[in-house]
Design a protein around this motif. Sequence first.
Motif, PDB file in Angstrom:
ATOM      1  N   ALA A  95       0.858  -1.184   0.000  1.00 31.78           N
ATOM      2  CA  ALA A  95       0.000   0.000   0.000  1.00 31.78           C
ATOM      3  C   ALA A  95       0.895   1.235   0.000  1.00 31.78           C
ATOM      4  O   ALA A  95       1.455   1.607   1.026  1.00 31.78           O
ATOM      5  CB  ALA A  95      -0.903  -0.005   1.226  1.00 31.78           C
ATOM      6  N   PHE A  96       1.057   1.852  -1.160  1.00 35.84           N
ATOM      7  CA  PHE A  96       1.857   3.075  -1.287  1.00 35.84           C
ATOM      8  C   PHE A  96       1.285   3.878  -2.450  1.00 35.84           C
ATOM      9  O   PHE A  96       0.558   3.332  -3.287  1.00 35.84           O
ATOM     10  CB  PHE A  96       3.330   2.743  -1.535  1.00 35.84           C
ATOM     11  N   LEU A  97       1.589   5.145  -2.485  1.00 34.17           N
ATOM     12  CA  LEU A  97       1.199   5.961  -3.630  1.00 34.17           C
ATOM     13  C   LEU A  97       2.344   5.944  -4.630  1.00 34.17           C
ATOM     14  O   LEU A  97       3.435   6.443  -4.346  1.00 34.17           O
ATOM     15  CB  LEU A  97       0.902   7.401  -3.207  1.00 34.17           C
ATOM     16  N   ALA A 114      -6.837   6.167  -0.951  1.00 35.68           N
ATOM     17  CA  ALA A 114      -6.452   4.982  -0.186  1.00 35.68           C
ATOM     18  C   ALA A 114      -5.983   3.898  -1.139  1.00 35.68           C
ATOM     19  O   ALA A 114      -6.481   3.783  -2.260  1.00 35.68           O
ATOM     20  CB  ALA A 114      -7.629   4.466   0.639  1.00 35.68           C
ATOM     21  N   VAL A 115      -5.022   3.114  -0.680  1.00 30.81           N
ATOM     22  CA  VAL A 115      -4.515   1.994  -1.466  1.00 30.81           C
ATOM     23  C   VAL A 115      -4.674   0.722  -0.640  1.00 30.81           C
ATOM     24  O   VAL A 115      -4.201   0.643   0.494  1.00 30.81           O
ATOM     25  CB  VAL A 115      -3.034   2.197  -1.855  1.00 30.81           C
ATOM     26  N   TRP A 132      -3.987   8.636   2.394  1.00 36.31           N
ATOM     27  CA  TRP A 132      -3.348   9.935   2.179  1.00 36.31           C
ATOM     28  C   TRP A 132      -4.416  10.986   1.931  1.00 36.31           C
ATOM     29  O   TRP A 132      -5.479  10.681   1.389  1.00 36.31           O
ATOM     30  CB  TRP A 132      -2.412   9.889   0.968  1.00 36.31           C
ATOM     31  N   ARG A 133      -4.122  12.211   2.280  1.00 39.25           N
ATOM     32  CA  ARG A 133      -4.996  13.355   2.013  1.00 39.25           C
ATOM     33  C   ARG A 133      -4.181  14.367   1.198  1.00 39.25           C
ATOM     34  O   ARG A 133      -3.025  14.597   1.477  1.00 39.25           O
ATOM     35  CB  ARG A 133      -5.466  14.002   3.318  1.00 39.25           C
ATOM     36  N   CYS A 141      -2.442  10.093   6.206  1.00 43.58           N
ATOM     37  CA  CYS A 141      -3.476  10.389   7.188  1.00 43.58           C
ATOM     38  C   CYS A 141      -3.982   9.069   7.772  1.00 43.58           C
ATOM     39  O   CYS A 141      -3.659   8.002   7.260  1.00 43.58           O
ATOM     40  CB  CYS A 141      -4.625  11.205   6.580  1.00 43.58           C
ATOM     41  N   THR A 142      -4.738   9.164   8.812  1.00 42.29           N
ATOM     42  CA  THR A 142      -5.248   7.954   9.448  1.00 42.29           C
ATOM     43  C   THR A 142      -6.456   7.424   8.678  1.00 42.29           C
ATOM     44  O   THR A 142      -7.121   8.162   7.940  1.00 42.29           O
ATOM     45  CB  THR A 142      -5.641   8.218  10.909  1.00 42.29           C
ATOM     46  N   ALA A 143      -6.718   6.161   8.883  1.00 40.39           N
ATOM     47  CA  ALA A 143      -7.862   5.512   8.244  1.00 40.39           C
ATOM     48  C   ALA A 143      -9.157   6.117   8.782  1.00 40.39           C
ATOM     49  O   ALA A 143      -9.193   6.653   9.891  1.00 40.39           O
ATOM     50  CB  ALA A 143      -7.826   4.015   8.521  1.00 40.39           C
ATOM     51  N   PRO A 144     -10.235   6.031   8.011  1.00 37.76           N
ATOM     52  CA  PRO A 144     -11.508   6.542   8.509  1.00 37.76           C
ATOM     53  C   PRO A 144     -12.006   5.715   9.693  1.00 37.76           C
ATOM     54  O   PRO A 144     -11.577   4.577   9.890  1.00 37.76           O
ATOM     55  CB  PRO A 144     -12.453   6.392   7.317  1.00 37.76           C
TER      56      PRO A 144
END
Length: 166
Positions: A95-97, A114-115, A132-133, A141-144
């Motif tokens: 999980a990365f951009l 999100a990834v 990410w935001r 950023c943190t998960a929802p």
Amino acid sequence: MTADMRKLVLPAGAVDPVLQEIRCHGLADQETGALLLTGRSDMQVLVVAVAGTTGIVRGPGLFTVSAVAYDRLFTFAEERSYRVRAMIHSHPERAFLSRTDRAYSLRVPGFVSAVVPTYAAPPADPASWGWWRFEQDWVPCTAPVVDPALSLVRTVVFDEEGVREY
């Protein structure tokens, strides 16, 4: 805007359709994705919009949505007083951009990307996905918050042909 006001609230019922789509395409070695829609002035996810086929390209290391498909979804959202707040897409392993994600994702202040890793067997807990935001650049950023009390969520499919029930 405070951090709490910007944090997505994800109904527990929103996770399964996303995971189903990711697993289905992941087993075919294809990335895929979905967008999350909230009300106009809040952050509770009301609609999960999974990508359809027309104007959607998937492959190993590839997931693209045409401008026409985006237009169909954003028009649907606008007509119903929704706001497109986040995109979730999958990767084969981590999980990365990627460089492509950073350059071509929707770069709108406050938009969340999100990834989901290991797309053939994606983890069920959104806290294990990458989040990410966009603020002048993509920042982690943190998960929802996943709210088990909120199980009802509308799931639709979008592409160049329009938006329809899942």
